[in-house]
Design an enzyme around this catalytic site. Structure first.
Site, mmCIF file in Angstrom:
data_model
loop_
_atom_site.group_PDB
_atom_site.id
_atom_site.type_symbol
_atom_site.label_atom_id
_atom_site.label_comp_id
_atom_site.label_asym_id
_atom_site.label_seq_id
_atom_site.Cartn_x
_atom_site.Cartn_y
_atom_site.Cartn_z
ATOM 1 N N SER A 48 0.821 -1.220 0.000
ATOM 2 C CA SER A 48 0.000 0.000 0.000
ATOM 3 C C SER A 48 0.851 1.264 0.000
ATOM 4 O O SER A 48 0.459 2.276 -0.590
ATOM 5 C CB SER A 48 -0.970 -0.008 1.179
ATOM 6 O OG SER A 48 -0.275 -0.071 2.408
ATOM 7 N N CYS A 78 -6.723 -6.314 -0.043
ATOM 8 C CA CYS A 78 -5.514 -6.275 0.785
ATOM 9 C C CYS A 78 -4.917 -4.863 0.825
ATOM 10 O O CYS A 78 -5.495 -3.993 1.457
ATOM 11 C CB CYS A 78 -4.526 -7.339 0.324
ATOM 12 S SG CYS A 78 -3.343 -7.743 1.622
ATOM 13 N N ARG A 136 0.351 -10.954 4.501
ATOM 14 C CA ARG A 136 0.588 -9.743 5.321
ATOM 15 C C ARG A 136 -0.677 -8.880 5.325
ATOM 16 O O ARG A 136 -0.666 -7.679 5.063
ATOM 17 C CB ARG A 136 1.770 -8.936 4.789
ATOM 18 C CG ARG A 136 3.112 -9.538 5.213
ATOM 19 C CD ARG A 136 4.246 -8.561 5.027
ATOM 20 N NE ARG A 136 4.249 -8.018 3.698
ATOM 21 C CZ ARG A 136 4.375 -6.729 3.407
ATOM 22 N NH1 ARG A 136 4.494 -5.841 4.352
ATOM 23 N NH2 ARG A 136 4.383 -6.332 2.164
ATOM 24 N N HIS A 171 -6.953 -12.206 -0.837
ATOM 25 C CA HIS A 171 -6.697 -12.074 -2.282
ATOM 26 C C HIS A 171 -7.561 -13.043 -3.105
ATOM 27 O O HIS A 171 -7.067 -14.105 -3.525
ATOM 28 C CB HIS A 171 -5.229 -12.416 -2.572
ATOM 29 C CG HIS A 171 -4.257 -11.371 -2.142
ATOM 30 N ND1 HIS A 171 -3.762 -10.402 -2.988
ATOM 31 C CD2 HIS A 171 -3.684 -11.150 -0.942
ATOM 32 C CE1 HIS A 171 -2.919 -9.632 -2.331
ATOM 33 N NE2 HIS A 171 -2.859 -10.051 -1.090
ATOM 34 N N GLU A 173 -8.201 -12.979 -6.104
ATOM 35 C CA GLU A 173 -7.651 -13.125 -7.458
ATOM 36 C C GLU A 173 -6.579 -14.212 -7.518
ATOM 37 O O GLU A 173 -6.141 -14.589 -8.602
ATOM 38 C CB GLU A 173 -7.102 -11.776 -7.955
ATOM 39 C CG GLU A 173 -5.757 -11.348 -7.402
ATOM 40 C CD GLU A 173 -5.813 -10.836 -5.966
ATOM 41 O OE1 GLU A 173 -6.871 -10.921 -5.315
ATOM 42 O OE2 GLU A 173 -4.758 -10.364 -5.490
#
Ligand code: GLN
Length: 191
Positions: A48, A78, A136, A171, A173
């Site tokens: 991020s 995330c 994480r 996630h 994806e």
């Protein structure tokens, strides 16, 4: 319907492949001008702080806020969930979020990289459990009353919806299971 995936850093290709598998038109978004004509935007997982720096460099903050105010549905996965949250705990000093969704997230809440894990989640509106891949990951520490918590893990909220906003700490994806993408497209973008 066309869904854009913010393609500055992180797992954007995997999101595009998932949308493609569902037969949904997608585009890699690298400039704010590409936000026009989208009905949904996915902000992927990654880091991020890196995504935030690139968003500042390319001038994404105000355009995303404006397009969202004008109806653009936004899903953060995330790192993306951190970026859509109103408040970030354990943020890097100066790290700015888009502050779209009335949630407070804690970065790296489940531990460091070595503490990445998978868990089966009861995801509201999905008939069968969904395999969550947590890397994480943050958790959602607080949410406004009009935020619907969609999934929890160990008592912590890890997926939530508020109107045209979706946040998942994990996630989808990376699983090969398109159900959360379909939920976003059909129930949030298409609603
Ligand atoms: N911990 C990362 C961050 O703070 C997010 C990790 C991820 O997106 N998988 O940005």
């Amino acid at each position: 319907m066309r869904i854009g995936v913010l393609a500055l850093q992180g797992a954007f290709r995997e999101h595009m492949m998932m949308l493609e598998a569902l037969g949904i038109e997608s585009s890699a978004i690298r400039l704010p001008s590409q936000l026009a004509d989208l009905s949904g935007l996915i902000i992927p997982g990654g880091e991020s702080t890196a995504i935030a720096k690139l968003m500042v460099a390319y001038g994404f903050y105000e355009p995303i806020r404006q397009h969202h105010a004008a109806g653009l549905a936004v899903w953060g996965t995330c790192a993306g969930a951190i970026l859509v949250a109103k408040d970030i705990l354990d943020a890097v000093p100066g790290q700015e979020s888009l502050a779209l969704m009335d949630i407070t997230v804690r970065r790296n809440a489940f531990g460091r990289q070595v503490d990445s894990f998978e868990a089966d989640l009861d995801f509201a509106h999905l008939a069968e459990r969904f395999r969550g891949v947590f890397i994480r990951a943050p958790w959602i520490e607080m949410a406004a009353p009009d935020v619907e918590v969609l999934a929890t893990h160990d008592g912590r909220a890890v997926a939530a919806r508020q109107g045209t906003l979706l946040a998942t700490a994990f996630h989808p994806e990376l699983t090969g299971d398109p159900r959360v993408h379909r939920y976003f497209a059909e129930e949030i973008v298409g609603s």
